[in-house]
Design an enzyme around this catalytic site. Structure first.
Site, PDB file in Angstrom:
ATOM      1  N   GLY A  99      -7.245 -21.330  12.049  1.00 18.32           N
ATOM      2  CA  GLY A  99      -6.851 -20.847  13.459  1.00 18.32           C
ATOM      3  C   GLY A  99      -5.300 -20.191  13.076  1.00 18.32           C
ATOM      4  N   GLY A 100      -5.274 -19.378  11.914  1.00 20.75           N
ATOM      5  CA  GLY A 100      -3.990 -18.897  11.991  1.00 20.75           C
ATOM      6  C   GLY A 100      -3.739 -17.581  12.662  1.00 20.75           C
ATOM      7  N   ARG A 101      -2.446 -16.877  12.326  1.00 28.12           N
ATOM      8  CA  ARG A 101      -1.916 -15.836  13.064  1.00 28.12           C
ATOM      9  C   ARG A 101      -2.594 -14.570  12.758  1.00 28.12           C
ATOM     10  NH1 ARG A 101       2.637 -12.487  13.011  1.00 28.12           N
ATOM     11  NH2 ARG A 101       3.188 -11.872  14.884  1.00 28.12           N
TER      12      ARG A 101
ATOM     13  N   HIS B 159       0.019  -5.812 -17.983  1.00 25.11           N
ATOM     14  CA  HIS B 159      -0.445  -7.149 -18.808  1.00 25.11           C
ATOM     15  C   HIS B 159       0.504  -7.526 -19.637  1.00 25.11           C
ATOM     16  CE1 HIS B 159      -4.408  -7.876 -17.163  1.00 25.11           C
ATOM     17  NE2 HIS B 159      -4.590  -6.497 -16.605  1.00 25.11           N
TER      18      HIS B 159
ATOM     19  N   HIS C 162     -21.030  -7.354  -4.529  1.00 21.04           N
ATOM     20  CA  HIS C 162     -22.024  -6.516  -3.841  1.00 21.04           C
ATOM     21  C   HIS C 162     -21.651  -5.131  -4.459  1.00 21.04           C
ATOM     22  CE1 HIS C 162     -18.359  -6.244  -1.500  1.00 21.04           C
ATOM     23  NE2 HIS C 162     -18.897  -5.184  -0.939  1.00 21.04           N
TER      24      HIS C 162
ATOM     25  N   HIS D 134      -0.832  -6.832  -5.247  1.00 18.84           N
ATOM     26  CA  HIS D 134      -0.830  -7.879  -4.329  1.00 18.84           C
ATOM     27  C   HIS D 134      -0.089  -9.124  -5.139  1.00 18.84           C
ATOM     28  CE1 HIS D 134      -2.929 -11.852  -4.190  1.00 18.84           C
ATOM     29  NE2 HIS D 134      -2.668 -11.677  -2.983  1.00 18.84           N
TER      30      HIS D 134
ATOM     31  N   HIS E 135       0.799  -1.139   0.180  1.00 24.42           N
ATOM     32  CA  HIS E 135      -0.128  -0.018  -0.043  1.00 24.42           C
ATOM     33  C   HIS E 135       0.876   1.180  -0.003  1.00 24.42           C
ATOM     34  CE1 HIS E 135      -3.845  -2.066   0.590  1.00 24.42           C
ATOM     35  NE2 HIS E 135      -3.340  -2.774   1.598  1.00 24.42           N
TER      36      HIS E 135
END
Length: 316
Positions: free
Chosen positions: A272-274, A159, A189, A120, A110
């Protein structure tokens, strides 16, 4: 509709293969961090090593409050899973409840300047074992771009870099994975794309391990070649308070996608990740204005109408 590929049991990666992938991923993380630090006068990545109770762990490298980069997370993880969650088994119901290993590098950048796009990328390997079944494995990943004040030539160059990354692996690879990216990074949405796309692939194993691994390397290495020119092109360009506010507003779409649709985020939460590593993709600053309007044909208006729509960028 993208259907999961079928693993070839004769080509399942063994421990030596997994260690090769791990070594590449750790080196990729280090190289990306070093390259991004070259763009910053003082700010540096802070490594945070962590372990997981079920087994494995990772290294989260985060840079914050730089002159160029407001927040960047370049995350390596190699975890062991004792019971696969719904996010992993929805497309692979036969491995529900299996044990697994998952390893990869995932990053989000960012920048502070609204003229530099958010970007990303991720690459990963997944191997599952279940009693009475042959192991199931696949690779996935890609890279995509989310500009706020896009320039057509930059979109084409992005691209083009994606095309060149894919070209050695077959003429159909770029159009297939480009389309998959358009389909995946879509906010239903809002009825708009998250950005201008790039590459996205998952469930990849039909090429065999060695070819899939070569593609993982090509995608990981190709990311910096595509993104760094944009950072260098716009890092010194001035911007107004209004442009900064628009960037913060549009970051809201990024947050919405990651919390509602992103498979990686859901996978991390369901295993249950960090939590700090899972949510590092979210920007430090973001805003949601109520129903803003923008002048017709303004850059802000053109972003959604002309750029955040699926296009054949290479034909332009």
């Amino acid at each position: 509709m993208h259907k999961p590929a079928q693993s070839n049991p004769d080509d399942t990666p063994d421990m030596a293969d997994i260690e090769r992938v791990r070594a590449f991923l750790l080196d990729l993380q280090a190289r990306i961090c070093a390259a991004l630090e070259q763009e910053e006068p003082e700010a540096r990545f802070v490594p945070d090593d962590w372990t997981r109770p079920e087994g494995g762990g990772g290294r989260s490298c985060v840079l914050q409050d730089g002159q160029v980069i407001e927040k960047a997370g370049v995350m390596f993880s190699h975890i062991h899973i004792n019971h696969l969650p719904p996010s992993a088994t929805a497309r692979h119901p036969q491995i529900t409840g299996a044990t697994a290993q998952a390893l990869g590098v995932s990053l989000v950048i960012h920048p502070k300047n609204p003229h530099i796009p958010t970007s990303h990328a991720n690459v990963r390997l997944f191997v599952a074992h279940k009693e009475g079944m042959e192991p199931v494995w696949w690779m996935g990943g890609g890279f995509d771009l989310t500009p706020y004040y896009p320039v057509l030539e930059d979109c084409i160059a992005w691209h083009q870099a994606a095309f060149e990354t894919c070209q050695p692996f077959g003429a159909d690879v770029y159009p297939t994975f480009k389309q998959w990216c358009d389909d995946y990074f879509y906010l239903k949405h809002r009825n708009e794309q998250r950005g201008i796309g790039g590459l996205f692939y998952d469930d990849l194993n039909e090429w065999g391990f060695e070819r899939c691994f070569k593609f993982m390397q090509a995608v990981g290495n190709g990311y910096l070649n595509a993104y760094l020119p944009l950072v260098r092109k716009y890092r010194h360009l001035s911007y107004t308070a209004e442009q900064r506010n628009f960037q913060l507003y549009r970051r809201g779409r990024y947050v919405e996608f990651n919390l509602v649709y992103d498979r990686g985020t859901l996978f991390g939460l369901q295993t249950g990740g960090r939590i700090e590593s899972i949510l590092v993709s979210l920007p430090n600053l973001v805003s949601w204005h109520y129903a803003p309007t923008f002048a017709e044909h303004s850059p802000e208006d053109r972003l959604v109408k002309e750029f955040l729509v699926p296009r054949n960028w290479l034909a332009l």
